[in-house]
Design an enzyme around this catalytic site. Sequence first.
Site, short mmCIF file in Angstrom:
data_model
loop_
_atom_site.label_atom_id
_atom_site.label_comp_id
_atom_site.label_asym_id
_atom_site.label_seq_id
_atom_site.Cartn_x
_atom_site.Cartn_y
_atom_site.Cartn_z
N SER A 29 -14.94 -1.02 -7.83
CA SER A 29 -15.41 -1.84 -8.95
C SER A 29 -16.65 -2.66 -8.62
O SER A 29 -17.35 -3.09 -9.53
CB SER A 29 -14.30 -2.77 -9.43
OG SER A 29 -13.99 -3.72 -8.44
N LYS A 68 -14.89 -10.03 -6.12
CA LYS A 68 -15.41 -9.92 -7.48
C LYS A 68 -16.68 -10.73 -7.64
O LYS A 68 -16.95 -11.65 -6.88
CB LYS A 68 -14.38 -10.40 -8.51
CG LYS A 68 -13.11 -9.59 -8.54
CD LYS A 68 -13.37 -8.18 -9.01
CE LYS A 68 -12.11 -7.36 -8.96
NZ LYS A 68 -12.35 -5.97 -9.23
#
Length: 79
Positions: A29, A68
């Site tokens: 991701s 993230k």
Amino acid sequence: MFWKFFYLCLIIFFISEATFPFNSSTGFSMLPTAKFSEYYFLNKYFYQKINHGDVIVFETKNDGDYIKRVVGLPGDKIK
């Protein structure tokens, strides 16, 4: 002499691992910034103000650590 050097290296390793641990990326991701299985050197105790676009690592109870990018902060409005 060897044992002194060995113990010194061992102490330095444990202090550095407790203060600045390593973490690895396990997903896709964050590509291309964080590639799969790359290791990252983390700063766990010296926090700075988090801004938009910063890459952060946080712990979860079930899945371990996540890496993230910050896209929103408290007070931001979604359009």
